[in-house]
Motif scaffolding. Structure first.
Motif, PDB file in Angstrom:
ATOM      1  N   ASP A 198      31.376  80.513  39.884  1.00  0.00           N
ATOM      2  CA  ASP A 198      30.891  81.564  38.990  1.00  0.00           C
ATOM      3  C   ASP A 198      31.570  82.909  39.222  1.00  0.00           C
ATOM      4  N   PHE A 199      32.597  82.953  40.069  1.00  0.00           N
ATOM      5  CA  PHE A 199      33.199  84.239  40.426  1.00  0.00           C
ATOM      6  C   PHE A 199      34.202  84.697  39.375  1.00  0.00           C
ATOM      7  N   ASN A 200      34.122  85.984  39.014  1.00  0.00           N
ATOM      8  CA  ASN A 200      35.080  86.612  38.108  1.00  0.00           C
ATOM      9  C   ASN A 200      35.532  87.926  38.738  1.00  0.00           C
ATOM     10  N   GLY A 201      36.825  88.081  38.947  1.00  0.00           N
ATOM     11  CA  GLY A 201      37.288  89.339  39.515  1.00  0.00           C
ATOM     12  C   GLY A 201      38.652  89.213  40.165  1.00  0.00           C
ATOM     13  N   TRP A 202      39.096  90.320  40.765  1.00  0.00           N
ATOM     14  CA  TRP A 202      40.393  90.360  41.450  1.00  0.00           C
ATOM     15  C   TRP A 202      40.285  89.635  42.786  1.00  0.00           C
ATOM     16  N   VAL A 203      41.273  88.807  43.082  1.00  0.00           N
ATOM     17  CA  VAL A 203      41.266  87.979  44.294  1.00  0.00           C
ATOM     18  C   VAL A 203      42.653  87.982  44.936  1.00  0.00           C
ATOM     19  N   ASP A 204      42.742  87.351  46.104  1.00  0.00           N
ATOM     20  CA  ASP A 204      44.027  87.223  46.789  1.00  0.00           C
ATOM     21  C   ASP A 204      44.813  85.997  46.330  1.00  0.00           C
ATOM     22  N   THR A 205      44.086  84.964  45.888  1.00  0.00           N
ATOM     23  CA  THR A 205      44.748  83.748  45.438  1.00  0.00           C
ATOM     24  C   THR A 205      43.811  82.986  44.507  1.00  0.00           C
ATOM     25  N   VAL A 206      44.367  82.094  43.685  1.00  0.00           N
ATOM     26  CA  VAL A 206      43.583  81.263  42.778  1.00  0.00           C
ATOM     27  C   VAL A 206      44.098  79.832  42.843  1.00  0.00           C
ATOM     28  N   TYR A 207      43.317  78.914  42.315  1.00  0.00           N
ATOM     29  CA  TYR A 207      43.734  77.529  42.230  1.00  0.00           C
ATOM     30  C   TYR A 207      44.766  77.378  41.115  1.00  0.00           C
ATOM     31  N   LEU A 208      45.893  76.777  41.428  1.00  0.00           N
ATOM     32  CA  LEU A 208      46.995  76.550  40.493  1.00  0.00           C
ATOM     33  C   LEU A 208      47.571  77.873  39.977  1.00  0.00           C
ATOM     34  N   GLY A 209      47.071  78.421  38.866  1.00  0.00           N
ATOM     35  CA  GLY A 209      47.545  79.714  38.396  1.00  0.00           C
ATOM     36  C   GLY A 209      48.346  79.641  37.107  1.00  0.00           C
ATOM     37  N   SER A 210      48.538  80.812  36.493  1.00  0.00           N
ATOM     38  CA  SER A 210      49.384  80.983  35.307  1.00  0.00           C
ATOM     39  C   SER A 210      49.966  82.387  35.353  1.00  0.00           C
ATOM     40  N   TRP A 211      51.203  82.512  34.895  1.00  0.00           N
ATOM     41  CA  TRP A 211      51.931  83.763  35.092  1.00  0.00           C
ATOM     42  C   TRP A 211      52.738  84.137  33.856  1.00  0.00           C
ATOM     43  N   PRO A 212      52.823  85.428  33.528  1.00  0.00           N
ATOM     44  CA  PRO A 212      53.856  85.860  32.586  1.00  0.00           C
ATOM     45  C   PRO A 212      55.222  85.629  33.245  1.00  0.00           C
ATOM     46  N   ARG A 213      56.216  85.325  32.462  1.00  0.00           N
ATOM     47  CA  ARG A 213      57.548  85.089  33.033  1.00  0.00           C
ATOM     48  C   ARG A 213      58.009  86.271  33.876  1.00  0.00           C
ATOM     49  N   GLN A 214      57.597  87.485  33.471  1.00  0.00           N
ATOM     50  CA  GLN A 214      58.026  88.678  34.208  1.00  0.00           C
ATOM     51  C   GLN A 214      57.562  88.669  35.668  1.00  0.00           C
ATOM     52  N   THR A 215      56.468  87.942  35.954  1.00  0.00           N
ATOM     53  CA  THR A 215      55.987  87.865  37.336  1.00  0.00           C
ATOM     54  C   THR A 215      57.043  87.253  38.244  1.00  0.00           C
ATOM     55  N   PHE A 216      57.692  86.180  37.775  1.00  0.00           N
ATOM     56  CA  PHE A 216      58.719  85.526  38.593  1.00  0.00           C
ATOM     57  C   PHE A 216      59.984  86.374  38.661  1.00  0.00           C
ATOM     58  N   GLU A 217      60.276  87.094  37.586  1.00  0.00           N
ATOM     59  CA  GLU A 217      61.434  87.986  37.609  1.00  0.00           C
ATOM     60  C   GLU A 217      61.218  89.116  38.612  1.00  0.00           C
ATOM     61  N   ARG A 218      59.976  89.536  38.763  1.00  0.00           N
ATOM     62  CA  ARG A 218      59.654  90.660  39.654  1.00  0.00           C
ATOM     63  C   ARG A 218      59.453  90.220  41.102  1.00  0.00           C
ATOM     64  N   PHE A 219      58.758  89.083  41.304  1.00  0.00           N
ATOM     65  CA  PHE A 219      58.375  88.675  42.662  1.00  0.00           C
ATOM     66  C   PHE A 219      59.104  87.435  43.176  1.00  0.00           C
ATOM     67  N   GLY A 220      59.888  86.794  42.330  1.00  0.00           N
ATOM     68  CA  GLY A 220      60.610  85.596  42.748  1.00  0.00           C
ATOM     69  C   GLY A 220      59.793  84.328  42.565  1.00  0.00           C
ATOM     70  N   GLY A 221      60.433  83.202  42.864  1.00  0.00           N
ATOM     71  CA  GLY A 221      59.774  81.913  42.716  1.00  0.00           C
ATOM     72  C   GLY A 221      59.043  81.503  43.983  1.00  0.00           C
ATOM     73  N   PHE A 222      58.838  80.191  44.139  1.00  0.00           N
ATOM     74  CA  PHE A 222      58.074  79.664  45.264  1.00  0.00           C
ATOM     75  C   PHE A 222      58.990  79.432  46.471  1.00  0.00           C
ATOM     76  N   ASP A 223      58.460  79.685  47.655  1.00  0.00           N
ATOM     77  CA  ASP A 223      59.215  79.538  48.900  1.00  0.00           C
ATOM     78  C   ASP A 223      59.437  78.062  49.186  1.00  0.00           C
ATOM     79  N   GLU A 224      60.693  77.631  49.132  1.00  0.00           N
ATOM     80  CA  GLU A 224      61.003  76.208  49.293  1.00  0.00           C
ATOM     81  C   GLU A 224      60.960  75.742  50.737  1.00  0.00           C
ATOM     82  N   GLN A 225      60.738  76.657  51.672  1.00  0.00           N
ATOM     83  CA  GLN A 225      60.575  76.270  53.072  1.00  0.00           C
ATOM     84  C   GLN A 225      59.155  75.806  53.365  1.00  0.00           C
TER      85      GLN A 225
END
Length: 343
Positions: free
Chosen positions: A157-184
């Motif tokens: 029932d939680f709604n709000g700003w968090v540190d992480t979420v399950y799975l997720g969805s992103w504007p493409r600009q998020t990856f352009e700004r922060f990069g992709g997933f750490d392959e290590q």
């Protein structure tokens, strides 16, 4: 005016039993007017017929694209899928999760409402329809805030700003700004990516409107190995970002370390410190079991298995964390034994 594209990215390996049902569920999503759906699946060298099935599905529906992921683990698969995804919004999905018909539509709506860099829903564990008592116990313990250490991602029932979420969805600009997933990182690559977003000034939003159900592991050994991996890879994330460990991440490893230390005098006949710690832990597990039962009433065969599940969570995570810290502190890379599939 051309349609806007939302891309679903999915890593998989050896999922022949589930992949057709999963694809049908994604393609039946209620995508809003003006949007077009693309499904990109990164196959990790499946050898059970999954790849051949994906080729057939691609031939029958142009919305499905499959690509090879020779690394066979999640993060390279996600990055490979990102490279061919055409969407302005990227939605990550998992084969072993079922999604509400408006899952993608809610992701799109909440991006428009919040302007967040990542939007997702809670992590809701539900057993398979034909599940035995053990998988029911795993799901019940998984959802408990006491067992999970109060993580917001388990609060439906939680709604709000968090540190992480399950799975997720992103504007493409998020990856352009922060990069992709750490392959290590074999595990915790989503937590690390969200941490990178938040530390970089971005925002992550969790909404109860984004609904899905995750199918948890069905055996105790699978649960133990799953949390062994979660625990092992967490120190690598902390080292990368200079992040202090939270109490819920430290407690399992401190408990396992204490067991190991107290086992030494026990070998020489001084057993009461070890027995005292085990008694305290047993009381804590009993209290957590009662809390789980109070939160979600379950039949007796399920309740009797919950203590073992809780112990598998804690011991797996604790042992994994200690192994991870050992490798981090001596400058080693991640071990292959902590990279194998746990299903």
């Amino acid at each position: 005016m051309s349609e806007r594209v939302v891309s679903v990215i999915v890593p998989c390996r050896n999922e022949r039993r589930y992949i057709e049902r999963f694809c049908a569920g994604v393609l039946s999503q209620q995508v809003p007017s003006g949007w077009r759906l693309q499904l990109v699946i990164a196959d990790g060298d499946s050898d059970d017929g999954t790849r051949e099935l994906l080729q057939q599905l691609n031939a029958s529906d142009s919305r499905i694209t499959w690509i090879a992921n020779p690394a066979r683990i999640v993060s390279p698969g996600l990055n490979a899928a990102l490279k061919v995804a055409a969407g302005e919004i990227i939605v990550r999905m998992d084969v072993h999760t079922d999604y509400a018909p408006d899952y993608i539509a809610q992701c799109l709506a909440l991006h428009a409402e919040t302007g967040a860099d990542n939007v997702g829903g809670p992590w809701h564990a539900v057993p398979d329809a034909d599940a035995g008592a053990m998988q029911h116990a795993v799901a019940a313990a998984f959802q408990s805030r006491w067992v999970a250490g109060g993580a917001s991602s388990r609060r439906l029932d939680f709604n709000g700003w968090v540190d992480t979420v399950y799975l997720g969805s992103w504007p493409r600009q998020t990856f352009e700004r922060f990069g992709g997933f750490d392959e290590q990182l074999v595990r915790n690559q989503d937590d690390e990516h969200n941490l990178r977003i938040v530390k970089g000034g971005g925002k992550v939003w969790q909404s109860s409107r984004i609904r899905s159900t995750y199918r948890p592991r069905a055996t105790l050994s699978q649960v133990f190995r799953q949390y062994l991996q979660y625990g092992y890879w967490k120190p690598f994330v902390m080292k990368k970002h200079g992040q202090a460990a939270s109490l819920r991440h430290l407690v399992p490893s401190l408990f396992v370390a204490a067991l190991a230390v107290l086992a030494v005098p026990a070998l020489f006949g001084v057993v009461w410190p070890l027995l005292g710690l085990l008694a305290l832990y047993g009381a804590a597990v009993l209290a957590m079991t009662l809390a789980v039962w109070q939160q979600q009433a379950s039949p007796v065969p399920v309740v009797l298995r919950i203590p073992a599940v809780i112990a598998a969570y804690h011991l797996g995570y604790g042992i994994g964390s200690l192994a991870g810290w050992w490798d981090v502190l001596r400058g080693a890379t991640g071990r292959a034994r902590f990279a194998t599939l746990t299903r």
